[in-house]
Design a protein around this motif. Structure first.
Motif, PDB file in Angstrom:
ATOM      1  N   MET A   1       0.167  -8.598   2.418  1.00  0.00           N
ATOM      2  CA  MET A   1      -0.690  -9.764   2.408  1.00  0.00           C
ATOM      3  C   MET A   1       0.064 -10.901   1.737  1.00  0.00           C
ATOM      4  O   MET A   1       0.645 -10.727   0.689  1.00  0.00           O
ATOM      5  CB  MET A   1      -1.969  -9.425   1.656  1.00  0.00           C
ATOM      6  N   LYS A   2       0.044 -12.039   2.367  1.00  0.00           N
ATOM      7  CA  LYS A   2       0.876 -13.143   1.903  1.00  0.00           C
ATOM      8  C   LYS A   2       0.328 -13.807   0.637  1.00  0.00           C
ATOM      9  O   LYS A   2       1.082 -14.190  -0.230  1.00  0.00           O
ATOM     10  CB  LYS A   2       1.024 -14.165   3.018  1.00  0.00           C
ATOM     11  N   ASP A   3      -0.969 -13.986   0.541  1.00  0.00           N
ATOM     12  CA  ASP A   3      -1.548 -14.664  -0.611  1.00  0.00           C
ATOM     13  C   ASP A   3      -1.860 -13.640  -1.700  1.00  0.00           C
ATOM     14  O   ASP A   3      -2.878 -12.972  -1.665  1.00  0.00           O
ATOM     15  CB  ASP A   3      -2.797 -15.425  -0.182  1.00  0.00           C
ATOM     16  N   ARG A   4      -0.963 -13.548  -2.669  1.00  0.00           N
ATOM     17  CA  ARG A   4      -1.068 -12.519  -3.717  1.00  0.00           C
ATOM     18  C   ARG A   4      -2.372 -12.639  -4.505  1.00  0.00           C
ATOM     19  O   ARG A   4      -3.028 -11.633  -4.792  1.00  0.00           O
ATOM     20  CB  ARG A   4       0.126 -12.614  -4.648  1.00  0.00           C
ATOM     21  N   LYS A   5      -2.758 -13.850  -4.857  1.00  0.00           N
ATOM     22  CA  LYS A   5      -3.975 -14.057  -5.653  1.00  0.00           C
ATOM     23  C   LYS A   5      -5.207 -13.581  -4.881  1.00  0.00           C
ATOM     24  O   LYS A   5      -6.060 -12.893  -5.442  1.00  0.00           O
ATOM     25  CB  LYS A   5      -4.099 -15.535  -6.034  1.00  0.00           C
ATOM     26  N   ALA A   6      -5.300 -13.916  -3.608  1.00  0.00           N
ATOM     27  CA  ALA A   6      -6.439 -13.491  -2.784  1.00  0.00           C
ATOM     28  C   ALA A   6      -6.454 -11.972  -2.653  1.00  0.00           C
ATOM     29  O   ALA A   6      -7.516 -11.342  -2.706  1.00  0.00           O
ATOM     30  CB  ALA A   6      -6.378 -14.156  -1.413  1.00  0.00           C
ATOM     31  N   MET A   7      -5.281 -11.379  -2.486  1.00  0.00           N
ATOM     32  CA  MET A   7      -5.177  -9.925  -2.377  1.00  0.00           C
ATOM     33  C   MET A   7      -5.642  -9.268  -3.668  1.00  0.00           C
ATOM     34  O   MET A   7      -6.398  -8.295  -3.649  1.00  0.00           O
ATOM     35  CB  MET A   7      -3.737  -9.525  -2.049  1.00  0.00           C
ATOM     36  N   GLU A   8      -5.213  -9.796  -4.803  1.00  0.00           N
ATOM     37  CA  GLU A   8      -5.611  -9.246  -6.093  1.00  0.00           C
ATOM     38  C   GLU A   8      -7.120  -9.363  -6.298  1.00  0.00           C
ATOM     39  O   GLU A   8      -7.768  -8.422  -6.761  1.00  0.00           O
ATOM     40  CB  GLU A   8      -4.868  -9.935  -7.233  1.00  0.00           C
ATOM     41  N   GLU A   9      -7.688 -10.504  -5.944  1.00  0.00           N
ATOM     42  CA  GLU A   9      -9.137 -10.700  -6.094  1.00  0.00           C
ATOM     43  C   GLU A   9      -9.915  -9.725  -5.214  1.00  0.00           C
ATOM     44  O   GLU A   9     -10.935  -9.170  -5.644  1.00  0.00           O
ATOM     45  CB  GLU A   9      -9.509 -12.142  -5.772  1.00  0.00           C
ATOM     46  N   LYS A  10      -9.432  -9.505  -4.010  1.00  0.00           N
ATOM     47  CA  LYS A  10     -10.075  -8.561  -3.097  1.00  0.00           C
ATOM     48  C   LYS A  10      -9.990  -7.134  -3.654  1.00  0.00           C
ATOM     49  O   LYS A  10     -10.969  -6.389  -3.622  1.00  0.00           O
ATOM     50  CB  LYS A  10      -9.387  -8.642  -1.729  1.00  0.00           C
ATOM     51  N   LEU A  11      -8.843  -6.763  -4.181  1.00  0.00           N
ATOM     52  CA  LEU A  11      -8.644  -5.436  -4.761  1.00  0.00           C
ATOM     53  C   LEU A  11      -9.531  -5.244  -5.995  1.00  0.00           C
ATOM     54  O   LEU A  11     -10.189  -4.208  -6.147  1.00  0.00           O
ATOM     55  CB  LEU A  11      -7.169  -5.227  -5.121  1.00  0.00           C
ATOM     56  N   ILE A  12      -9.579  -6.229  -6.856  1.00  0.00           N
ATOM     57  CA  ILE A  12     -10.429  -6.160  -8.052  1.00  0.00           C
ATOM     58  C   ILE A  12     -11.889  -6.029  -7.643  1.00  0.00           C
ATOM     59  O   ILE A  12     -12.626  -5.209  -8.195  1.00  0.00           O
ATOM     60  CB  ILE A  12     -10.201  -7.390  -8.961  1.00  0.00           C
ATOM     61  N   ILE A  24     -13.146  -4.919 -14.721  1.00  0.00           N
ATOM     62  CA  ILE A  24     -11.878  -4.490 -14.118  1.00  0.00           C
ATOM     63  C   ILE A  24     -10.996  -5.702 -13.827  1.00  0.00           C
ATOM     64  O   ILE A  24     -11.468  -6.711 -13.307  1.00  0.00           O
ATOM     65  CB  ILE A  24     -12.139  -3.667 -12.843  1.00  0.00           C
ATOM     66  N   THR A  25      -9.726  -5.578 -14.190  1.00  0.00           N
ATOM     67  CA  THR A  25      -8.729  -6.620 -13.939  1.00  0.00           C
ATOM     68  C   THR A  25      -7.495  -5.964 -13.325  1.00  0.00           C
ATOM     69  O   THR A  25      -7.426  -4.748 -13.199  1.00  0.00           O
ATOM     70  CB  THR A  25      -8.315  -7.325 -15.248  1.00  0.00           C
ATOM     71  N   MET A  26      -6.509  -6.755 -13.011  1.00  0.00           N
ATOM     72  CA  MET A  26      -5.256  -6.203 -12.474  1.00  0.00           C
ATOM     73  C   MET A  26      -4.542  -5.349 -13.510  1.00  0.00           C
ATOM     74  O   MET A  26      -3.691  -4.544 -13.174  1.00  0.00           O
ATOM     75  CB  MET A  26      -4.328  -7.311 -11.977  1.00  0.00           C
ATOM     76  N   ASP A  69      -0.142  -0.575  -9.417  1.00  0.00           N
ATOM     77  CA  ASP A  69       0.520   0.378  -8.515  1.00  0.00           C
ATOM     78  C   ASP A  69       0.038   0.167  -7.079  1.00  0.00           C
ATOM     79  O   ASP A  69       0.837   0.193  -6.140  1.00  0.00           O
ATOM     80  CB  ASP A  69       0.230   1.829  -8.932  1.00  0.00           C
ATOM     81  N   ILE A  70      -1.251  -0.044  -6.925  1.00  0.00           N
ATOM     82  CA  ILE A  70      -1.804  -0.283  -5.576  1.00  0.00           C
ATOM     83  C   ILE A  70      -1.238  -1.577  -5.020  1.00  0.00           C
ATOM     84  O   ILE A  70      -0.851  -1.645  -3.857  1.00  0.00           O
ATOM     85  CB  ILE A  70      -3.340  -0.330  -5.621  1.00  0.00           C
ATOM     86  N   ARG A  71      -1.176  -2.605  -5.858  1.00  0.00           N
ATOM     87  CA  ARG A  71      -0.640  -3.900  -5.406  1.00  0.00           C
ATOM     88  C   ARG A  71       0.784  -3.747  -4.871  1.00  0.00           C
ATOM     89  O   ARG A  71       1.147  -4.349  -3.867  1.00  0.00           O
ATOM     90  CB  ARG A  71      -0.668  -4.917  -6.551  1.00  0.00           C
ATOM     91  N   ARG A  72       1.588  -2.914  -5.526  1.00  0.00           N
ATOM     92  CA  ARG A  72       2.959  -2.696  -5.058  1.00  0.00           C
ATOM     93  C   ARG A  72       2.985  -2.202  -3.614  1.00  0.00           C
ATOM     94  O   ARG A  72       3.803  -2.636  -2.812  1.00  0.00           O
ATOM     95  CB  ARG A  72       3.678  -1.707  -5.966  1.00  0.00           C
ATOM     96  N   PHE A  73       2.099  -1.274  -3.286  1.00  0.00           N
ATOM     97  CA  PHE A  73       2.042  -0.760  -1.916  1.00  0.00           C
ATOM     98  C   PHE A  73       1.575  -1.843  -0.944  1.00  0.00           C
ATOM     99  O   PHE A  73       2.064  -1.923   0.180  1.00  0.00           O
ATOM    100  CB  PHE A  73       1.123   0.457  -1.812  1.00  0.00           C
ATOM    101  N   LEU A  74       0.661  -2.676  -1.375  1.00  0.00           N
ATOM    102  CA  LEU A  74       0.148  -3.723  -0.500  1.00  0.00           C
ATOM    103  C   LEU A  74       1.194  -4.802  -0.255  1.00  0.00           C
ATOM    104  O   LEU A  74       1.175  -5.445   0.792  1.00  0.00           O
ATOM    105  CB  LEU A  74      -1.113  -4.350  -1.117  1.00  0.00           C
ATOM    106  N   GLU A  75       2.086  -4.993  -1.187  1.00  0.00           N
ATOM    107  CA  GLU A  75       3.117  -6.030  -1.038  1.00  0.00           C
ATOM    108  C   GLU A  75       4.314  -5.549  -0.206  1.00  0.00           C
ATOM    109  O   GLU A  75       5.121  -6.359   0.222  1.00  0.00           O
ATOM    110  CB  GLU A  75       3.587  -6.501  -2.409  1.00  0.00           C
ATOM    111  N   GLU A  76       4.422  -4.257  -0.012  1.00  0.00           N
ATOM    112  CA  GLU A  76       5.570  -3.737   0.758  1.00  0.00           C
ATOM    113  C   GLU A  76       5.415  -3.972   2.234  1.00  0.00           C
ATOM    114  O   GLU A  76       4.382  -4.072   2.783  1.00  0.00           O
ATOM    115  CB  GLU A  76       5.734  -2.235   0.501  1.00  0.00           C
TER     116      GLU A  76
END
Length: 76
Positions: A1-12, A24-26, A69-76
Motif C-alpha cells: 500500500m502506497k500511503d503508509r499513514k492510511a495503511m497504518e490507520e486501517k490496520l490500527i 492500540i497503536t502501531m 511486524d504486520i506493517r512490514r509484510f504489507l509494505e513488501e
C-alpha cells in the motif's frame, strides 16, 4: 500500500475492533494486548489478508508479534 499513514490507520482500526480496545497503536504488540491470544492471532492474520489483499507466508505467521511486524509484510 502506497500511503503508509492510511495503511497504518486501517490496520490500527482493524485491531481495535478485533481486540475491542481503543488504546492500540502501531507500537502495540502481543505482550501488552491480553486479547491477542493464538485464536485471535489467526483471526487477525485472516482479517489482514482479506482487508489488504495480501498473503502472509505460513512460516512467517508465527513470527508476527506486533503491528509493526504486520506493517512490514504489507509494505513488501
Amino acid at each position: 500500500m502506497k500511503d503508509r499513514k492510511a495503511m497504518e490507520e486501517k490496520l490500527i482500526g482493524l485491531c481495535r475492533v478485533l481486540f475491542e480496545r481503543d488504546d492500540i497503536t502501531m507500537d502495540s504488540d502481543r505482550e501488552e494486548i491480553e486479547q491477542w491470544d493464538s485464536l485471535a492471532h489467526v483471526m487477525l492474520i485472516g482479517e489482514v489478508e482479506s482487508e489488504f489483499r495480501v498473503k502472509i507466508p505460513f512460516e512467517a505467521i508465527g513470527q508476527i508479534r506486533s503491528l509493526k511486524d504486520i506493517r512490514r509484510f504489507l509494505e513488501e
